[in-house]
Write an enzyme that holds these catalytic residues in place. Structure first.
Site, short mmCIF file in Angstrom:
data_model
loop_
_atom_site.label_atom_id
_atom_site.label_comp_id
_atom_site.label_asym_id
_atom_site.label_seq_id
_atom_site.Cartn_x
_atom_site.Cartn_y
_atom_site.Cartn_z
N HIS A 108 -2.99 -2.91 7.92
CA HIS A 108 -4.04 -3.11 7.17
C HIS A 108 -5.04 -2.14 6.22
O HIS A 108 -5.49 -1.40 7.07
CB HIS A 108 -5.78 -4.09 7.59
N LYS A 156 -5.96 -9.35 -7.62
CA LYS A 156 -6.24 -8.94 -6.92
C LYS A 156 -7.66 -8.07 -7.19
O LYS A 156 -7.67 -7.25 -8.51
CB LYS A 156 -5.15 -8.24 -6.56
N THR A 157 -8.79 -8.04 -7.06
CA THR A 157 -10.26 -6.87 -7.07
C THR A 157 -9.94 -5.62 -7.10
O THR A 157 -9.57 -5.29 -7.40
CB THR A 157 -11.01 -7.16 -5.78
N ARG A 158 -8.99 -5.13 -5.53
CA ARG A 158 -9.09 -4.06 -5.96
C ARG A 158 -7.90 -3.39 -4.87
O ARG A 158 -7.47 -4.38 -4.02
CB ARG A 158 -9.70 -3.34 -5.35
N ASN A 159 -6.79 -2.42 -5.14
CA ASN A 159 -5.94 -2.17 -3.90
C ASN A 159 -5.79 -0.61 -4.17
O ASN A 159 -5.57 -0.06 -5.51
CB ASN A 159 -4.67 -3.00 -4.61
N THR A 160 -5.43 0.10 -3.02
CA THR A 160 -4.94 1.14 -3.26
C THR A 160 -3.07 1.55 -2.70
O THR A 160 -2.86 1.39 -1.92
CB THR A 160 -5.91 1.68 -2.24
N HIS A 195 1.00 -1.42 -0.13
CA HIS A 195 0.30 -0.01 0.15
C HIS A 195 1.05 1.26 0.41
O HIS A 195 0.38 1.85 -0.53
CB HIS A 195 -1.14 -0.07 1.65
#
Length: 119
Positions: free
Chosen positions: A113, A40-44, A10
């Site tokens: 997280h 992975k569906t989404r990551n920031t 992240h």
């Protein structure tokens, strides 16, 4: 997950250069090895120093509930959403840059997280 894996997943500071936000997401998800078996569906990715983000667990954040904290300040970030492709090396992402507050989970004063981007 621990603080070091949080940083790998992240934190990108200073921001890695790419031709556009979509290319940035494709590159970073691959470079950080975040799609070993499936996309992975989404990551920031947050474009701030580890110490700035760590402060959200203390004076730079407000307790939300359980071990979750909301940042007091907004951070530059890029939100990556999967739009297809195949793991591990050709997952495709739609990248959206922005400056927003974040919600993270902390353990022992360290981020462990990434919960969500606050609108």
């Amino acid at each position: 997950q621990d603080w070091s894996s949080f940083q790998n997943k992240h934190i990108d500071y200073p921001e890695t250069s790419a031709s556009n936000p979509n290319a940035y997401c494709d590159l970073m998800m691959q470079r950080r090895n975040l799609n070993p078996t499936k996309c992975k569906t989404r990551n920031t990715f947050v474009h701030a120093s580890p110490s700035e983000i760590q402060q959200v667990c203390g004076s730079g954040g407000t307790h939300y509930e359980d071990n979750l904290y909301d940042s007091n300040e907004s951070f530059d970030l890029t939100d990556c959403k999967n739009v297809g492709g195949t793991a591990p090396s050709s997952c495709k992402y739609n990248g959206t840059p922005g400056t927003k507050r974040i919600r993270i989970a902390c353990e022992n004063n360290q981020p462990v997280h990434f919960e969500l981007v606050l609108s």
